[in-house]
Scaffold this motif. Sequence first.
Motif, PDB file in Angstrom:
ATOM      1  N   TRP A   5     -20.861   1.636  27.019  1.00 42.67           N
ATOM      2  CA  TRP A   5     -22.206   1.132  27.783  1.00 42.67           C
ATOM      3  C   TRP A   5     -23.377   1.474  27.012  1.00 42.67           C
ATOM      4  O   TRP A   5     -23.421   2.432  26.253  1.00 42.67           O
ATOM      5  N   VAL A   6     -24.303   0.565  27.056  1.00 41.48           N
ATOM      6  CA  VAL A   6     -25.602   0.861  26.386  1.00 41.48           C
ATOM      7  C   VAL A   6     -26.415   1.306  27.899  1.00 41.48           C
ATOM      8  O   VAL A   6     -26.571   0.291  28.709  1.00 41.48           O
ATOM      9  N   TRP A   7     -26.902   2.078  27.758  1.00 40.57           N
ATOM     10  CA  TRP A   7     -28.065   2.731  28.711  1.00 40.57           C
ATOM     11  C   TRP A   7     -29.401   2.376  28.431  1.00 40.57           C
ATOM     12  O   TRP A   7     -29.887   2.481  27.105  1.00 40.57           O
ATOM     13  N   ARG A   8     -30.183   2.048  29.355  1.00 43.08           N
ATOM     14  CA  ARG A   8     -31.767   1.780  29.379  1.00 43.08           C
ATOM     15  C   ARG A   8     -32.471   2.248  30.622  1.00 43.08           C
ATOM     16  O   ARG A   8     -31.778   2.242  31.579  1.00 43.08           O
ATOM     17  N   ARG A   9     -33.602   2.298  30.535  1.00 42.94           N
ATOM     18  CA  ARG A   9     -34.509   2.619  31.624  1.00 42.94           C
ATOM     19  C   ARG A   9     -34.902   1.136  32.091  1.00 42.94           C
ATOM     20  O   ARG A   9     -35.165   0.416  31.452  1.00 42.94           O
ATOM     21  N   GLY A  10     -34.893   0.909  33.489  1.00 45.97           N
ATOM     22  CA  GLY A  10     -35.193   0.034  34.416  1.00 45.97           C
ATOM     23  C   GLY A  10     -36.659   0.354  34.968  1.00 45.97           C
ATOM     24  O   GLY A  10     -36.625   1.376  35.395  1.00 45.97           O
ATOM     25  N   ASP A  57     -23.486   4.285  46.811  1.00 47.53           N
ATOM     26  CA  ASP A  57     -22.528   3.576  46.058  1.00 47.53           C
ATOM     27  C   ASP A  57     -23.582   3.016  44.910  1.00 47.53           C
ATOM     28  O   ASP A  57     -24.719   2.980  44.921  1.00 47.53           O
ATOM     29  N   ALA A  58     -22.627   2.720  43.731  1.00 49.59           N
ATOM     30  CA  ALA A  58     -23.419   2.121  42.707  1.00 49.59           C
ATOM     31  C   ALA A  58     -24.093   0.614  43.052  1.00 49.59           C
ATOM     32  O   ALA A  58     -23.793   0.138  43.944  1.00 49.59           O
ATOM     33  N   VAL A  59     -24.987   0.634  42.291  1.00 52.31           N
ATOM     34  CA  VAL A  59     -26.205  -0.683  42.374  1.00 52.31           C
ATOM     35  C   VAL A  59     -25.672  -1.703  41.173  1.00 52.31           C
ATOM     36  O   VAL A  59     -25.782  -1.100  40.190  1.00 52.31           O
ATOM     37  N   ILE A  60     -25.618  -2.990  41.596  1.00 52.79           N
ATOM     38  CA  ILE A  60     -25.569  -3.909  40.346  1.00 52.79           C
ATOM     39  C   ILE A  60     -26.747  -4.853  40.596  1.00 52.79           C
ATOM     40  O   ILE A  60     -27.301  -5.176  41.660  1.00 52.79           O
ATOM     41  N   ARG A  61     -27.509  -5.009  39.347  1.00 53.27           N
ATOM     42  CA  ARG A  61     -28.691  -5.872  39.284  1.00 53.27           C
ATOM     43  C   ARG A  61     -28.247  -7.145  38.279  1.00 53.27           C
ATOM     44  O   ARG A  61     -27.538  -6.946  37.345  1.00 53.27           O
ATOM     45  N   CYS A  62     -28.972  -8.221  38.753  1.00 50.77           N
ATOM     46  CA  CYS A  62     -28.880  -9.383  37.919  1.00 50.77           C
ATOM     47  C   CYS A  62     -30.231  -9.620  37.525  1.00 50.77           C
ATOM     48  O   CYS A  62     -31.341  -9.795  38.377  1.00 50.77           O
ATOM     49  N   TYR A  63     -30.622  -9.837  36.154  1.00 47.18           N
ATOM     50  CA  TYR A  63     -31.935  -9.869  35.593  1.00 47.18           C
ATOM     51  C   TYR A  63     -32.037 -11.367  34.993  1.00 47.18           C
ATOM     52  O   TYR A  63     -31.360 -11.540  34.044  1.00 47.18           O
ATOM     53  N   PRO A  64     -32.252 -12.352  35.805  1.00 50.49           N
ATOM     54  CA  PRO A  64     -32.316 -13.668  35.237  1.00 50.49           C
ATOM     55  C   PRO A  64     -33.201 -13.863  34.061  1.00 50.49           C
ATOM     56  O   PRO A  64     -34.277 -13.384  33.921  1.00 50.49           O
ATOM     57  N   ARG A  65     -32.925 -14.650  32.964  1.00 50.14           N
ATOM     58  CA  ARG A  65     -33.649 -14.876  31.881  1.00 50.14           C
ATOM     59  C   ARG A  65     -35.126 -15.405  32.325  1.00 50.14           C
ATOM     60  O   ARG A  65     -36.136 -14.960  31.864  1.00 50.14           O
ATOM     61  N   THR A 104     -42.179 -11.464  38.327  1.00 49.22           N
ATOM     62  CA  THR A 104     -42.536 -11.951  37.187  1.00 49.22           C
ATOM     63  C   THR A 104     -40.965 -12.061  36.372  1.00 49.22           C
ATOM     64  O   THR A 104     -40.025 -11.028  36.720  1.00 49.22           O
ATOM     65  N   PRO A 105     -40.722 -12.734  35.564  1.00 42.50           N
ATOM     66  CA  PRO A 105     -39.499 -12.815  34.597  1.00 42.50           C
ATOM     67  C   PRO A 105     -39.359 -11.366  34.138  1.00 42.50           C
ATOM     68  O   PRO A 105     -40.251 -10.870  33.511  1.00 42.50           O
ATOM     69  N   PRO A 106     -38.191 -10.914  33.921  1.00 43.92           N
ATOM     70  CA  PRO A 106     -37.898  -9.443  33.390  1.00 43.92           C
ATOM     71  C   PRO A 106     -38.379  -9.717  31.910  1.00 43.92           C
ATOM     72  O   PRO A 106     -37.927 -10.519  31.080  1.00 43.92           O
ATOM     73  N   GLU A 107     -38.595  -8.370  31.393  1.00 42.98           N
ATOM     74  CA  GLU A 107     -39.196  -8.266  29.982  1.00 42.98           C
ATOM     75  C   GLU A 107     -38.518  -7.225  29.385  1.00 42.98           C
ATOM     76  O   GLU A 107     -38.172  -6.187  29.712  1.00 42.98           O
ATOM     77  N   ILE A 113     -36.021  -2.191  30.479  1.00 39.21           N
ATOM     78  CA  ILE A 113     -36.211  -3.750  31.018  1.00 39.21           C
ATOM     79  C   ILE A 113     -37.272  -3.309  32.028  1.00 39.21           C
ATOM     80  O   ILE A 113     -37.221  -2.212  32.999  1.00 39.21           O
ATOM     81  N   SER A 114     -38.095  -4.326  32.198  1.00 43.67           N
ATOM     82  CA  SER A 114     -39.188  -4.034  33.399  1.00 43.67           C
ATOM     83  C   SER A 114     -39.531  -5.676  33.868  1.00 43.67           C
ATOM     84  O   SER A 114     -39.383  -6.697  33.279  1.00 43.67           O
ATOM     85  N   PHE A 115     -40.007  -5.405  35.278  1.00 46.34           N
ATOM     86  CA  PHE A 115     -40.567  -6.602  35.957  1.00 46.34           C
ATOM     87  C   PHE A 115     -41.498  -6.125  36.673  1.00 46.34           C
ATOM     88  O   PHE A 115     -41.724  -4.996  37.175  1.00 46.34           O
ATOM     89  N   VAL A 116     -42.709  -7.182  36.957  1.00 45.56           N
ATOM     90  CA  VAL A 116     -43.730  -6.824  37.907  1.00 45.56           C
ATOM     91  C   VAL A 116     -43.271  -7.521  39.107  1.00 45.56           C
ATOM     92  O   VAL A 116     -42.839  -8.648  39.413  1.00 45.56           O
TER      93      VAL A 116
END
Length: 188
Positions: A5-10, A57-65, A104-107, A113-116
């Motif tokens: 896995w690649v880990w990142r900050r949301g 429990d684990a959380v799953i997120r979808c970041y649409p383009r 806002t669309p994710p960046e 990754i971030s979103f407003v």
Amino acid sequence: MSSSWVWRRGRKLKRADHVHGWWWEAVLGDDEHGQWAAQLAQAPTFLRDGTVFRMADAVIRCYPRDEWWVATFYGSERGVTFVRPGGGVDERLNPNAIYVDMSTPPEWTEAGISFVDLTVDVVKRYDGTIAVLDEDEVDEEARKWATPAGQLAQARHSRARVEGFMTAGVGVFGVVAESWRDRFEGCR
């Protein structure tokens, strides 16, 4: 944990320069709906006021383009624990199976990754009820955070679309998220 896995900050922002909350998540992959990520069970989410919360429990997120929302899928209503600044602890059941922030669309950047967050949210509860949250706060929050009118219009448009998708059980609001959860759980 899977070493592949690649880990990142949301990060959830209130405007481009103001972090509302942040967490670490594993990137699971991409499909036609966007990019999928998972936050481990009991992993902390840090809020701007100093509160830390952990989901059972684990959380799953979808970041649409190209959409003006980010969807979070919870594993069960087992609960969430909030640790408040000063040490107070609050434990609650999580009533929401799906929580969608109009945003806002994710960046995507090297930092993560971030979103407003644009205040209004759509949720689907475990009992199947679909509800719109915080719509009455949108205008006040928009003034507070100097949200552009175009972003407010997009948030309202997206709210109606997401509510329709959830009601119909289509796209990511059908079985797609569960297939990503199964992949995640299978790799642990």
